[in-house]
Design an enzyme around this catalytic site. Structure first.
Site, PDB file in Angstrom:
ATOM      1  N   HIS A 171       0.808  -1.219   0.000  1.00 12.04           N
ATOM      2  CA  HIS A 171       0.000   0.000   0.000  1.00 12.04           C
ATOM      3  C   HIS A 171       0.844   1.273   0.000  1.00 12.04           C
ATOM      4  CE1 HIS A 171      -3.820   1.977   0.296  1.00 12.04           C
ATOM      5  NE2 HIS A 171      -3.437   2.687   1.335  1.00 12.04           N
ATOM      6  N   CYS A 172       2.157   1.138  -0.174  1.00  7.97           N
ATOM      7  CA  CYS A 172       3.008   2.331  -0.088  1.00  7.97           C
ATOM      8  C   CYS A 172       3.743   2.633  -1.381  1.00  7.97           C
ATOM      9  CB  CYS A 172       4.010   2.168   1.061  1.00  7.97           C
ATOM     10  SG  CYS A 172       3.255   2.238   2.702  1.00  7.97           S
ATOM     11  N   ILE A 173       4.732   1.819  -1.717  1.00 12.69           N
ATOM     12  CA  ILE A 173       5.649   2.170  -2.806  1.00 12.69           C
ATOM     13  C   ILE A 173       4.941   2.346  -4.155  1.00 12.69           C
ATOM     14  CG2 ILE A 173       7.764   1.524  -4.020  1.00 12.69           C
ATOM     15  CD1 ILE A 173       8.634   0.054  -1.546  1.00 12.69           C
TER      16      ILE A 173
ATOM     17  N   ILE B 151       1.962   3.339  -4.670  1.00 16.56           N
ATOM     18  CA  ILE B 151       0.895   4.338  -4.584  1.00 16.56           C
ATOM     19  C   ILE B 151       1.405   5.720  -4.204  1.00 16.56           C
ATOM     20  CG2 ILE B 151      -1.173   4.977  -3.252  1.00 16.56           C
ATOM     21  CD1 ILE B 151      -1.899   2.034  -3.172  1.00 16.56           C
ATOM     22  N   ASP B 152       2.286   5.769  -3.202  1.00 19.90           N
ATOM     23  CA  ASP B 152       2.684   7.053  -2.619  1.00 19.90           C
ATOM     24  C   ASP B 152       3.236   8.074  -3.615  1.00 19.90           C
ATOM     25  OD1 ASP B 152       1.877   5.784  -0.373  1.00 19.90           O
ATOM     26  OD2 ASP B 152       3.819   5.745   0.629  1.00 19.90           O
TER      27      ASP B 152
END
Length: 440
Positions: free
Chosen positions: A278-280, A282-283
């Site tokens: 959910h991070c790399i 999307i962010d």
């Protein structure tokens, strides 16, 4: 002593003496480990979540997050240091509250702020003076001051005087054996100097890692995006090198290992079937979206995203080429995919690159199955799919086996002995001597 100093001093004293009650909004991969650590540090913690199933599981001491130890959760619930609720009126009872809700992208890769906004409104309705609010969800620079601050101030509360507001990005790395919530350094940026001091005091009372204070929420919000954009871009470089090395018949992993011998100026990143979690993946798009407000086009970031997003297609192309060498097409072939989680030894398949790989294999007419010891069931395009047990018979029946996630507890000896053709997208570093073995 002024009233402002008095309110902040009172709260800091409560935090230092562990007499404060702390709330955590959102009991997912970030919120539940944080709630557990705060309770283990001696605080009374109230977890808030709109999903009744999560609330019930927490209150029954049943863990559903890999990085939380079951015995810890059971003990904290039993001793009444931790409880969960869907009733936001209990915000009245907390001295500090952390917002740890999802910040997904919509179909246009624009930030969806509905979870943060609804959480802020619920907190604003019941918050009392002298309370600290910290946003931990990853988001674009400006969220804390442009979105949350006005919602809280509608109650007539003055930030830095009546209540305290800060941003401190989560740094959860699921499955990391060395760094957990407890020992990972924290970055904190408050709307005012008092806000920063109060928020830093809370984290210093909970965590073993260093607490680094910055001048504003925007700095803290931007540094989180820099962390993950840095990884995104460097992984994209590794993925592009993998594609080029394949065309040139060079082992990209040997190239990276050789480069990593340099003691300065190089940090190894590795290719794979794409990015997940959910991070790399999307962010960086939060930053790309926000940059448009300043009439700036983030060329490098977007190019990196395109490269990483293209890796599932590259994997399917490799599958097709391997099958073609056997005189077979993807259509009608049986492909056994090992792993659906986005990284090894975890049960999280959010944004997993395996999902688009399966979609493309379906479109190509492949008959596929997935084995994953951590994920018994996963959802693909709204359909629940059960993973299978890895057996000799299933390996022998597959025209191609693909290692998509290199879980430690896969039986690699079984795979070596009974697979026919093996495509390894992760450089699993096993002794595959009997199977026809191909690296990505």
């Amino acid at each position: 002593m002024t009233k402002v100093q008095n309110k902040s001093s009172i709260l800091i004293d409560k935090l230092n003496t562990k007499t404060a009650t702390i709330g955590v909004v959102g009991l997912g991969y970030v919120g539940l480990p944080l709630a557990v650590e705060k309770a283990k540090a001696g605080f009374t913690v109230i977890g808030f979540d709109v999903q009744e199933e999560k609330v019930q599981m927490v209150n029954e001491g049943k863990n559903y997050i890999g990085d939380v130890i079951q015995e810890d959760l059971e003990s904290l619930v039993k001793t009444e240091k931790l409880k969960a609720t869907a009733d936001y009126t209990f915000i009245r009872d907390v001295d500090a509250v952390a917002i740890c809700v999802p910040t997904p992208l919509d179909i246009y890769k624009q930030p969806n702020m509905k979870y943060i906004e609804s959480s802020a409104k619920a907190i604003a309705e019941y918050i009392t003076t002298g309370t600290l609010v910290v946003l931990e969800s990853t988001t674009y620079p400006g969220t804390t001051e442009e979105l949350i601050k006005p919602i809280l101030e509608k109650r007539g509360l003055i930030i830095g005087k009546d209540i305290f507001l800060a941003y401190s990005p989560e740094r959860v790395d699921p499955g990391n054996k060395q760094f957990k919530t407890k020992n990972t350094p924290k970055v904190v940026g408050g709307v005012t100097e008092n806000c920063t001091k109060v928020a830093a005091a809370m984290y210093r009372a909970v965590l073993d890692g260093d607490v680094h204070e910055v001048s504003s929420p925007k700095v803290a919000e931007m540094e989180k995006l820099l962390e993950n954009t840095f990884r995104n871009i460097n992984i994209a470089l590794a993925n592009e090198m993998a594609i080029l090395c394949h065309k040139m018949n060079i082992d990209v992993w040997e190239v990276i290992d050789a480069a990593a011998t340099k003691p300065y100026g190089f940090m190894p990143f590795y290719p794979g079937p794409g990015l997940g979690g959910h991070c790399i993946p999307i962010d960086p798009w939060y930053l790309t979206w926000k940059a448009r407000e300043y009439n700036y086009h983030t060329k490098l970031i977007e190019t990196a995203g395109e490269i990483n997003d293209s890796m599932p297609d590259f994997v399917v192309q490799r599958c097709a080429a391997i099958l073609n060498e056997q005189g077979k097409s993807v259509k009608g072939s049986t492909i056994l995919v090992l792993g659906v989680a986005y990284k090894k030894d975890i049960d999280d398949y959010r944004e997993s690159p395996v999902l688009p790989i399966l979609e493309r294999l379906t479109l190509a007419g492949s008959e596929w199955e997935v084995a994953d010891p951590y994920v018994p069931v996963f959802k693909l395009n709204g359909e629940l799919i059960q993973t299978i047990e890895l057996t000799k018979e299933r390996l022998q029946a597959a025209d191609l086996v693909v290692i998509a996630t290199n879980h430690s507890n896969f039986d690699y000896e079984l795979i070596n002995n009974h697979a026919n053709f093996l495509l390894d997208t992760r450089n699993t570093n096993q002794d595959f001597t009997k199977v026809k073995y191909i690296k990505l």
